[in-house]
Design a protein around this motif. Structure first.
Motif, PDB file in Angstrom:
ATOM      1  N   ALA A  76      11.815   3.775 -21.954  1.00 33.17           N
ATOM      2  CA  ALA A  76      11.312   5.058 -22.432  1.00 33.17           C
ATOM      3  C   ALA A  76      11.665   6.194 -21.479  1.00 33.17           C
ATOM      4  N   GLN A  77      11.606   5.920 -20.197  1.00 29.51           N
ATOM      5  CA  GLN A  77      11.791   6.998 -19.238  1.00 29.51           C
ATOM      6  C   GLN A  77      13.217   7.136 -18.751  1.00 29.51           C
ATOM      7  N   TYR A  78      13.917   6.020 -18.696  1.00 28.54           N
ATOM      8  CA  TYR A  78      15.258   6.057 -18.127  1.00 28.54           C
ATOM      9  C   TYR A  78      16.273   5.438 -19.072  1.00 28.54           C
ATOM     10  N   GLY A  79      16.015   5.578 -20.367  1.00 32.32           N
ATOM     11  CA  GLY A  79      16.836   4.917 -21.365  1.00 32.32           C
ATOM     12  C   GLY A  79      18.298   5.306 -21.308  1.00 32.32           C
ATOM     13  N   GLU A  80      18.606   6.425 -20.648  1.00 32.51           N
ATOM     14  CA  GLU A  80      20.003   6.853 -20.605  1.00 32.51           C
ATOM     15  C   GLU A  80      20.754   6.207 -19.449  1.00 32.51           C
ATOM     16  N   MET A  81      20.045   5.469 -18.599  1.00 36.41           N
ATOM     17  CA  MET A  81      20.706   4.920 -17.413  1.00 36.41           C
ATOM     18  C   MET A  81      20.879   3.412 -17.488  1.00 36.41           C
ATOM     19  N   ASP A  82      21.844   2.931 -16.713  1.00 37.17           N
ATOM     20  CA  ASP A  82      21.925   1.498 -16.479  1.00 37.17           C
ATOM     21  C   ASP A  82      20.930   1.179 -15.369  1.00 37.17           C
ATOM     22  N   VAL A  83      20.389  -0.015 -15.406  1.00 32.49           N
ATOM     23  CA  VAL A  83      19.324  -0.324 -14.459  1.00 32.49           C
ATOM     24  C   VAL A  83      19.694  -1.500 -13.565  1.00 32.49           C
ATOM     25  N   SER A  84      19.498  -1.342 -12.257  1.00 31.73           N
ATOM     26  CA  SER A  84      19.566  -2.471 -11.330  1.00 31.73           C
ATOM     27  C   SER A  84      18.177  -2.684 -10.752  1.00 31.73           C
ATOM     28  N   ARG A  85      17.791  -3.929 -10.620  1.00 27.53           N
ATOM     29  CA  ARG A  85      16.468  -4.219 -10.065  1.00 27.53           C
ATOM     30  C   ARG A  85      16.592  -5.005  -8.768  1.00 27.53           C
ATOM     31  N   LEU A  86      15.951  -4.508  -7.717  1.00 24.23           N
ATOM     32  CA  LEU A  86      15.864  -5.290  -6.487  1.00 24.23           C
ATOM     33  C   LEU A  86      14.610  -6.148  -6.616  1.00 24.23           C
ATOM     34  N   ASP A  87      14.789  -7.322  -7.174  1.00 31.08           N
ATOM     35  CA  ASP A  87      13.613  -8.134  -7.477  1.00 31.08           C
ATOM     36  C   ASP A  87      13.420  -9.251  -6.453  1.00 31.08           C
ATOM     37  N   GLU A  88      13.941  -9.028  -5.272  1.00 31.63           N
ATOM     38  CA  GLU A  88      13.815 -10.039  -4.225  1.00 31.63           C
ATOM     39  C   GLU A  88      13.514  -9.311  -2.923  1.00 31.63           C
ATOM     40  N   MET A  89      12.443  -9.674  -2.277  1.00 35.38           N
ATOM     41  CA  MET A  89      12.059  -8.998  -1.038  1.00 35.38           C
ATOM     42  C   MET A  89      12.847  -9.553   0.139  1.00 35.38           C
ATOM     43  N   PRO A  90      13.151  -8.698   1.128  1.00 31.98           N
ATOM     44  CA  PRO A  90      13.748  -9.232   2.355  1.00 31.98           C
ATOM     45  C   PRO A  90      12.815 -10.291   2.931  1.00 31.98           C
ATOM     46  N   PRO A  91      13.370 -11.291   3.578  1.00 34.18           N
ATOM     47  CA  PRO A  91      12.534 -12.384   4.065  1.00 34.18           C
ATOM     48  C   PRO A  91      11.555 -11.921   5.144  1.00 34.18           C
ATOM     49  N   GLY A  92      10.472 -12.674   5.294  1.00 35.71           N
ATOM     50  CA  GLY A  92       9.557 -12.446   6.407  1.00 35.71           C
ATOM     51  C   GLY A  92       8.562 -11.329   6.201  1.00 35.71           C
ATOM     52  N   ARG A  93       8.468 -10.843   4.969  1.00 30.13           N
ATOM     53  CA  ARG A  93       7.451  -9.805   4.757  1.00 30.13           C
ATOM     54  C   ARG A  93       6.073 -10.447   4.761  1.00 30.13           C
ATOM     55  N   GLN A  94       5.146  -9.796   5.458  1.00 27.85           N
ATOM     56  CA  GLN A  94       3.807 -10.357   5.535  1.00 27.85           C
ATOM     57  C   GLN A  94       2.999 -10.009   4.299  1.00 27.85           C
ATOM     58  N   ALA A  95       2.157 -10.947   3.917  1.00 28.29           N
ATOM     59  CA  ALA A  95       1.226 -10.643   2.833  1.00 28.29           C
ATOM     60  C   ALA A  95       0.182  -9.666   3.368  1.00 28.29           C
ATOM     61  N   ILE A  96      -0.213  -8.740   2.532  1.00 27.53           N
ATOM     62  CA  ILE A  96      -1.258  -7.802   2.938  1.00 27.53           C
ATOM     63  C   ILE A  96      -2.594  -8.367   2.466  1.00 27.53           C
ATOM     64  N   ASP A  97      -3.503  -8.516   3.420  1.00 29.16           N
ATOM     65  CA  ASP A  97      -4.810  -9.068   3.098  1.00 29.16           C
ATOM     66  C   ASP A  97      -5.601  -8.029   2.292  1.00 29.16           C
ATOM     67  N   THR A  98      -5.762  -8.272   1.005  1.00 26.84           N
ATOM     68  CA  THR A  98      -6.391  -7.286   0.128  1.00 26.84           C
ATOM     69  C   THR A  98      -7.799  -7.743  -0.246  1.00 26.84           C
ATOM     70  N   ARG A  99      -8.771  -6.874  -0.050  1.00 26.84           N
ATOM     71  CA  ARG A  99     -10.151  -7.248  -0.408  1.00 26.84           C
ATOM     72  C   ARG A  99     -10.795  -6.166  -1.244  1.00 26.84           C
ATOM     73  N   VAL A 100     -11.598  -6.584  -2.198  1.00 25.81           N
ATOM     74  CA  VAL A 100     -12.347  -5.649  -3.028  1.00 25.81           C
ATOM     75  C   VAL A 100     -13.772  -5.591  -2.481  1.00 25.81           C
ATOM     76  N   VAL A 101     -14.236  -4.394  -2.142  1.00 22.71           N
ATOM     77  CA  VAL A 101     -15.533  -4.234  -1.485  1.00 22.71           C
ATOM     78  C   VAL A 101     -16.373  -3.246  -2.291  1.00 22.71           C
ATOM     79  N   SER A 102     -17.638  -3.546  -2.455  1.00 26.16           N
ATOM     80  CA  SER A 102     -18.522  -2.615  -3.157  1.00 26.16           C
ATOM     81  C   SER A 102     -18.631  -1.308  -2.382  1.00 26.16           C
ATOM     82  N   GLY A 103     -18.578  -0.205  -3.110  1.00 26.80           N
ATOM     83  CA  GLY A 103     -18.673   1.107  -2.487  1.00 26.80           C
ATOM     84  C   GLY A 103     -19.949   1.293  -1.680  1.00 26.80           C
TER      85      GLY A 103
END
Ligand code: ADP
Ligand code: MG
Length: 685
Positions: free
Chosen positions: A423-450
């Motif tokens: 819808a947004q880029y229909g006029e373009m060809d698309v390349s996807r970088l769908d692989e992260m460089p190795p060794g990226r750390q997971a981000i510790d994500t927590r949901v906390v009550s306000g």
């Protein structure tokens, strides 16, 4: 030129009867500036009422229309409600209750002893039947009995339902009859009404076919326009560029490219070797390594003897890119300059000279690099970073720089679902970088009550004491939401009280110089805590910032949360993201936050976000700004966009100049949805 038949639709809102200056602001807030905007201001829902002879025939909770005779007015002392007692033909008493200013109108509308028609929701209050703030009170019931299904429109302060409904009705009376642009077979199969009927029906009641048709029109207009851009681009002359690898081989990268990076560079190299200019979108999550891809692409141009430019949305990002590129390309001997709107005098002159005589190979900068006064010796390749800041219109402007259209690589870190990419880029060809460089750390994500904000501030204090930096993000849904701004400023004041000058504030209404100055203090490590609204979304890289706190996280889209979270986890240390949530969360909101905890894959988050929102919380998202559409809902985009895309392609294959009957109708459609830049591109259009 816009076909004349559309002119009444594009007439100013003021041409409607009863529109004065006092309505200008509320209408503008709703995007109602021309007659057609009113016609397309579709109801959020409908109230269905049942006419009843008497109250015995109605049930509590039901929306009814009933005739009542007014018996008594009771104003309460102080701030209590104003009550009007009235009875039906059987003598059943019902209280009509009014708060605040509505009591004044109640006095006028409901004279004692008179019969009035009342429409509203019947409730019970103790033993009494009551209607709180009746929707309508009328002397003559015929209008109420005729419109038992009433639309409820999105409003803004200063406009009432009745007022808006009246204006919309006027607009609907101005609708011309337009030729059909939808393929007849499809129209039949879907049982869709004609355009004008669809608009009228959509305001009258829940009419899925009418709504779908209107959404489809919008999707078709968009697909058509993007395809015309694509075709026009193919017909342009670019410069085929073949690099010999001589510069790229001198790059000293401290890492090996990922498979996705190599594949993407290959795709770009293939495009650039063609005669038609490249028009490619590079989608890659934050940290997926887009910069090095951009550099390789620009080096191809330089190897082929041409110049390349990298356009960044802000000065800060331009500077950061410049530094990164200089570092990576140090061994190549390539001349890389930084050019921003702030350069003055000698420095500016010397860059301008370098661009003109070709001694500068690559220039990095803000939109200043495309000013009239900037001339290039041979600019053949343009990279646009953070694409979503630039509209199609701006992309087209770039194409007009110079005799030959430069190759264009647009990069975005916003992972959006495939349908929305179309819808947004229909006029373009698309390349996807769908692989992260190795060794990226997971981000510790927590949901906390306000409610545990005290603990969160405690954790923040320990983090800052330990020498770390952190982000604190406050929600700001629209730049104009003053409440949100006030909340962000209050939070800033509080945190500043506790942590002193190490805290800076950045938000959308700040002057660019102040914003940049604050950001820079943070980037340099002088400021330790950055309090911000979502303006930090785009690309800033501060490896020492490893704590991200997001307030009222449920108010953000998943993709947005993901972007924000991507600001941390950039250094060697473990990063933490705390999502503060409100207490009364819908199931969907809960699921969405849980998903944030579960995955760090931006493309997956984007698809899930669309799935979760597309089905459920439909209406609220229509104007949330994450799609280019005003009419089509997320759900309609998912089901109808692929159809519209195919339909548009077929139409253009058969009648690329849009000159046949359906082609003419399609032009009309493009004007109607203000995609006329699509029409302008047609030769002779
Ligand atoms: P993006 O612009 O896509 O968010 P960047 O280009 O800034 O990402 O890259 C993020 C980080 O990953 C940078 O520090 C970069 O040097 C590093 N990087 C890029 N590609 C690789 C790779 N193939 N292997 C290891 N690290 C990489
Ligand atoms: Mg980047």
């Amino acid at each position: 030129m816009r076909p004349q038949i559309l002119n009444p639709l594009f007439a100013e809102a003021e041409s409607l009867k009863g529109v004065g200056p006092q309505l200008a602001r509320p209408m503008e807030r709703l995007g109602l500036t021309r007659v057609k905007d009113f016609a397309y201001h579709l109801p959020d829902r409908f109230v269905e009422r049942r006419p009843v002879e008497n109250l015995d025939a109605a049930s509590v909770g039901e929306n009814i229309v009933v005739a009542l005779t007014v018996r008594e007015h009771r104003s309460s002392s102080g701030r209590g409600p104003y009550r009007v007692l009235a009875e039906d033909v059987l003598g059943n008493v019902c209280t009509l209750t009014f708060f605040g200013r509505a009591s004044y109108t109640a006095k006028k509308l409901l004279p004692v002893g008179e019969k009035r028609w009342v429409a509203g929701r019947l409730d019970q209050y103790g033993q009494m039947l009551q209607i709180v703030h009746p929707d309508h009170v009328a002397e003559d019931g015929s209008a109420l009995l005729e419109q038992l299904c009433e639309p409820v429109y999105p409003l803004s302060e200063g406009l009432t339902q009745g007022r808006l409904a009246g204006l919309i009705q006027q607009a609907l009376e101005h609708l011309p009859e337009l030729p059909e642009w939808i393929e007849p077979g499809l129209l039949d199969r879907m049982k869709w009404p004609a355009w004008r009927d669809a608009l009228v029906l959509a305001h009258k009641g829940t009419h899925a076919q009418a709504r779908d048709r209107l959404a489809y029109d919008e999707l078709l207009a968009n697909s058509l326009a993007l395809m015309l851009v694509r075709d026009a681009n193919r017909a342009r002359t670019g410069s085929p560029l073949a690099g010999d690898g001589s510069l790229r081989s001198k790059l000293s990268l401290p890492f090996a490219l990922t498979g996705a990076q190599r594949r993407t560079i290959g795709e770009i190299e293939g495009d650039m070797a063609q005669g038609a200019p490249m028009l490619r979108l590079l989608q890659g999550d934050v940290g997926s390594g887009k910069t090095v891809v951009a550099l390789e692409a620009m080096l191809i141009a330089v190897e082929a003897g041409a110049q390349a430019a990298l356009l960044a949305p802000t000065e800060i990002l331009a500077r950061q890119h410049h530094e990164t590129l200089m570092r990576m390309a140090a061994g190549t001997g390539v001349e890389i300059a930084l050019f921003t709107g702030r350069d003055k005098g000698k420095a500016r002159e010397s860059i301008l000279m370098g661009l003109l005589d070709g001694s500068i190979d690559i220039v990095v900068g803000t939109h200043a690099i495309f000013q009239e006064s900037v001339a290039y010796k041979n600019l053949a390749m343009v990279v646009i970073d953070e694409q979503h800041r630039f509209g199609v219109g701006q992309r087209l402007m770039l194409a007009q720089k110079g005799k030959r259209t430069p190759h264009c690589l647009a990069m975005t870190a916003t992972p959006i679902p495939r349908t929305l990419t179309l819808a947004q880029y229909g006029e373009m060809d698309v390349s996807r970088l769908d692989e992260m460089p190795p060794g990226r750390q997971a981000i510790d994500t927590r949901v906390v009550s306000g409610e545990r904000i005290g603990d969160v501030v405690g954790a923040l204090a320990r983090h800052l004491d330990g020498g770390g930096q952190a982000y604190w993000v406050c929600p700001m849904v629209r730049e104009s939401e003053n409440d949100d701004l006030a909340a962000a400023e209050a939070r800033f004041a509080e945190l500043k009280e506790r942590f002193g000058d190490a805290v800076v504030l950045v938000h959308g209404q700040l002057k660019p110089e102040l914003k940049d100055a604050a950001m820079e203090r943070f980037v340099r490590g002088e400021a330790k805590l950055l309090v911000a609204t979502t303006v930090i979304e785009v690309g800033v890289d501060v490896p020492d910032a490893t704590l991200m706190i997001i307030e009222q996280a449920e108010r953000f889209g998943l993709a947005q949360l993901h972007q924000l979270r991507g600001r941390v986890g950039r250094g060697a240390d473990k990063s933490v993201c705390l999502l503060l949530r409100g207490d009364a969360l819908s199931e969907t909101a809960r699921d969405r936050l849980a998903l944030m905890r579960e995955t760090q894959d931006g493309f997956r988050l984007a698809e899930e976000d669309l799935r979760l929102r597309g089905g459920g919380e439909l209406l609220g998202t229509r104007q949330s700004g994450d799609t280019p559409f005003r009419i089509a809902s997320l759900e309609q985009i998912q089901t109808l966009l692929p159809l519209a895309h195919d339909d548009a392609r077929l139409l253009i294959e058969r009648d690329g100049g849009l000159t046949g009957d359906r082609g003419e109708a399609a032009r009309m459609l493009l004007y109607l949805f203000e995609r006329d830049w699509g029409v302008q591109l047609l030769r002779g259009g």
